[in-house]
Write a protein that holds these residues in place. Structure first.
Motif, PDB file in Angstrom:
ATOM      1  N   VAL A  24       0.846  -1.195   0.000  1.00 37.85           N
ATOM      2  CA  VAL A  24       0.000   0.000   0.000  1.00 37.85           C
ATOM      3  C   VAL A  24       0.880   1.244   0.000  1.00 37.85           C
ATOM      4  CG1 VAL A  24      -1.695   1.321   1.347  1.00 37.85           C
ATOM      5  CG2 VAL A  24      -1.966  -1.127   1.086  1.00 37.85           C
ATOM      6  N   TRP A  25       2.006   1.191   0.690  1.00 31.83           N
ATOM      7  CA  TRP A  25       2.914   2.323   0.746  1.00 31.83           C
ATOM      8  C   TRP A  25       3.455   2.668  -0.641  1.00 31.83           C
ATOM      9  CZ3 TRP A  25       3.540   6.042   3.968  1.00 31.83           C
ATOM     10  CH2 TRP A  25       4.665   6.850   3.887  1.00 31.83           C
ATOM     11  N   LYS A  26       3.536   1.648  -1.514  1.00 28.66           N
ATOM     12  CA  LYS A  26       4.001   1.877  -2.878  1.00 28.66           C
ATOM     13  C   LYS A  26       2.849   2.151  -3.830  1.00 28.66           C
ATOM     14  CE  LYS A  26       7.981  -1.039  -2.143  1.00 28.66           C
ATOM     15  NZ  LYS A  26       8.618  -2.314  -2.433  1.00 28.66           N
ATOM     16  N   GLY A  27       1.622   2.177  -3.319  1.00 28.43           N
ATOM     17  CA  GLY A  27       0.470   2.485  -4.157  1.00 28.43           C
ATOM     18  C   GLY A  27      -0.213   1.279  -4.755  1.00 28.43           C
ATOM     19  N   ARG A  28       0.187   0.086  -4.346  1.00 24.88           N
ATOM     20  CA  ARG A  28      -0.425  -1.146  -4.862  1.00 24.88           C
ATOM     21  C   ARG A  28      -1.125  -1.853  -3.707  1.00 24.88           C
ATOM     22  NH1 ARG A  28       4.927  -1.379  -7.022  1.00 24.88           N
ATOM     23  NH2 ARG A  28       5.382  -2.833  -5.365  1.00 24.88           N
ATOM     24  N   ALA A  29      -2.422  -1.727  -3.663  1.00 26.57           N
ATOM     25  CA  ALA A  29      -3.168  -2.199  -2.496  1.00 26.57           C
ATOM     26  C   ALA A  29      -4.007  -3.439  -2.760  1.00 26.57           C
ATOM     27  CB  ALA A  29      -4.070  -1.079  -2.004  1.00 26.57           C
ATOM     28  N   LYS A  30      -3.657  -4.227  -3.743  1.00 27.11           N
ATOM     29  CA  LYS A  30      -4.511  -5.353  -4.125  1.00 27.11           C
ATOM     30  C   LYS A  30      -4.695  -6.350  -2.984  1.00 27.11           C
ATOM     31  CE  LYS A  30      -5.146  -7.649  -8.297  1.00 27.11           C
ATOM     32  NZ  LYS A  30      -4.615  -8.177  -9.525  1.00 27.11           N
ATOM     33  N   LEU A  31      -3.617  -6.754  -2.317  1.00 24.63           N
ATOM     34  CA  LEU A  31      -3.715  -7.745  -1.243  1.00 24.63           C
ATOM     35  C   LEU A  31      -4.479  -7.196  -0.044  1.00 24.63           C
ATOM     36  CD1 LEU A  31      -2.919 -10.593  -0.376  1.00 24.63           C
ATOM     37  CD2 LEU A  31      -0.814  -9.640   0.548  1.00 24.63           C
ATOM     38  N   LEU A  89     -12.059   0.295   6.556  1.00 24.82           N
ATOM     39  CA  LEU A  89     -10.687   0.008   6.129  1.00 24.82           C
ATOM     40  C   LEU A  89     -10.567  -0.034   4.613  1.00 24.82           C
ATOM     41  CD1 LEU A  89      -9.441  -2.651   8.686  1.00 24.82           C
ATOM     42  CD2 LEU A  89      -8.649  -0.316   8.409  1.00 24.82           C
ATOM     43  N   LEU A  90     -11.609  -0.482   3.933  1.00 20.68           N
ATOM     44  CA  LEU A  90     -11.604  -0.498   2.473  1.00 20.68           C
ATOM     45  C   LEU A  90     -11.469   0.913   1.923  1.00 20.68           C
ATOM     46  CD1 LEU A  90     -12.157  -2.190  -0.190  1.00 20.68           C
ATOM     47  CD2 LEU A  90     -14.501  -1.428   0.087  1.00 20.68           C
ATOM     48  N   VAL A  91     -12.264   1.832   2.444  1.00 15.62           N
ATOM     49  CA  VAL A  91     -12.225   3.215   1.972  1.00 15.62           C
ATOM     50  C   VAL A  91     -10.872   3.857   2.299  1.00 15.62           C
ATOM     51  CG1 VAL A  91     -13.238   5.499   2.319  1.00 15.62           C
ATOM     52  CG2 VAL A  91     -14.716   3.511   2.058  1.00 15.62           C
ATOM     53  N   LEU A  92     -10.392   3.661   3.521  1.00 17.16           N
ATOM     54  CA  LEU A  92      -9.113   4.257   3.915  1.00 17.16           C
ATOM     55  C   LEU A  92      -7.945   3.686   3.118  1.00 17.16           C
ATOM     56  CD1 LEU A  92      -9.512   4.453   7.801  1.00 17.16           C
ATOM     57  CD2 LEU A  92      -9.607   6.322   6.156  1.00 17.16           C
ATOM     58  N   ALA A  97      -3.844   4.326  -0.866  1.00 24.66           N
ATOM     59  CA  ALA A  97      -3.100   3.732  -1.979  1.00 24.66           C
ATOM     60  C   ALA A  97      -3.194   4.613  -3.217  1.00 24.66           C
ATOM     61  CB  ALA A  97      -3.629   2.337  -2.275  1.00 24.66           C
ATOM     62  N   ASN A  98      -4.341   5.221  -3.442  1.00 26.28           N
ATOM     63  CA  ASN A  98      -4.495   6.128  -4.578  1.00 26.28           C
ATOM     64  C   ASN A  98      -3.581   7.341  -4.415  1.00 26.28           C
ATOM     65  OD1 ASN A  98      -5.483   7.211  -6.938  1.00 26.28           O
ATOM     66  ND2 ASN A  98      -7.227   8.177  -5.934  1.00 26.28           N
ATOM     67  N   TYR A  99      -3.536   7.883  -3.223  1.00 29.03           N
ATOM     68  CA  TYR A  99      -2.665   9.034  -2.944  1.00 29.03           C
ATOM     69  C   TYR A  99      -1.198   8.660  -3.130  1.00 29.03           C
ATOM     70  CZ  TYR A  99      -0.172  12.565  -0.281  1.00 29.03           C
ATOM     71  OH  TYR A  99       0.717  13.518   0.117  1.00 29.03           O
ATOM     72  N   ARG A 100      -0.812   7.499  -2.589  1.00 30.56           N
ATOM     73  CA  ARG A 100       0.585   7.072  -2.676  1.00 30.56           C
ATOM     74  C   ARG A 100       0.983   6.714  -4.111  1.00 30.56           C
ATOM     75  NH1 ARG A 100       4.476   8.555  -0.175  1.00 30.56           N
ATOM     76  NH2 ARG A 100       5.565   6.676  -0.755  1.00 30.56           N
ATOM     77  N   SER A 101       0.062   6.161  -4.890  1.00 35.08           N
ATOM     78  CA  SER A 101       0.412   5.816  -6.270  1.00 35.08           C
ATOM     79  C   SER A 101       0.683   7.077  -7.078  1.00 35.08           C
ATOM     80  CB  SER A 101      -0.681   4.974  -6.920  1.00 35.08           C
ATOM     81  OG  SER A 101      -1.851   5.743  -7.106  1.00 35.08           O
ATOM     82  N   LYS A 102      -0.071   8.135  -6.839  1.00 35.17           N
ATOM     83  CA  LYS A 102       0.190   9.403  -7.522  1.00 35.17           C
ATOM     84  C   LYS A 102       1.529   9.983  -7.092  1.00 35.17           C
ATOM     85  CE  LYS A 102      -4.599  10.594  -8.341  1.00 35.17           C
ATOM     86  NZ  LYS A 102      -5.701  11.479  -8.053  1.00 35.17           N
ATOM     87  N   LYS A 103       1.841   9.909  -5.790  1.00 34.34           N
ATOM     88  CA  LYS A 103       3.124  10.400  -5.293  1.00 34.34           C
ATOM     89  C   LYS A 103       4.266   9.566  -5.860  1.00 34.34           C
ATOM     90  CE  LYS A 103       3.604  13.064  -2.089  1.00 34.34           C
ATOM     91  NZ  LYS A 103       3.985  14.464  -2.079  1.00 34.34           N
ATOM     92  N   PHE A 104       4.061   8.242  -5.927  1.00 37.94           N
ATOM     93  CA  PHE A 104       5.105   7.348  -6.428  1.00 37.94           C
ATOM     94  C   PHE A 104       5.382   7.616  -7.899  1.00 37.94           C
ATOM     95  CE2 PHE A 104       6.697   3.129  -7.798  1.00 37.94           C
ATOM     96  CZ  PHE A 104       7.772   3.023  -6.921  1.00 37.94           C
ATOM     97  N   ILE A 105       4.334   7.868  -8.690  1.00 36.95           N
ATOM     98  CA  ILE A 105       4.508   8.166 -10.128  1.00 36.95           C
ATOM     99  C   ILE A 105       5.245   9.495 -10.288  1.00 36.95           C
ATOM    100  CG2 ILE A 105       3.249   8.796 -12.221  1.00 36.95           C
ATOM    101  CD1 ILE A 105       1.169   6.681 -11.406  1.00 36.95           C
TER     102      ILE A 105
END
Length: 110
Positions: A24-31, A89-92, A97-105
């Protein structure tokens, strides 16, 4: 049967969500999203199943000394609480993860 599903669902969802937190920290929250999905599904089944599936002989409060200790009210409340916690927890998790994926990109592109 329904309490076993409740406890196994709670354990599996916690393990999956915690195992997915580094991603999730890297923006990938699938698991992690699958983990909270398990919590929502098993909590909903516990809440609905409390009314229709077999449980303790005492209808309202179960028999705390022998058996699972949950009756209709206990399973309905605990199942609803687990489903609600999973939804929060789903919403959070999805928002973070959406925020972190934008930051990571942005970090990778610079």
């Amino acid at each position: 049967m329904i309490t076993t599903l409740f406890f196994l669902g709670a354990i599996v969802s916690c393990v999956l969500w915690l195992a997915g937190l580094p991603a999730v920290w890297k923006g990938r929250a699938k698991l992690s999203l699958w983990g909270v999905g398990v919590a929502i599904i098993s909590g909903s089944i516990s809440a609905v199943g409390a009314m229709t599936l077999p449980r303790n002989s005492q209808l309202l409060f179960g028999s705390a000394g022998g058996g699972d200790g949950f009756g209709l009210i206990g399973l309905f409340i605990l199942g609803s609480a687990m489903a609600a916690a999973g939804l929060v927890l789903l919403v959070l998790t999805a928002a973070f993860a959406n925020y972190r994926s934008k930051k990571f990109i942005e970090e990778v592109s610079e």
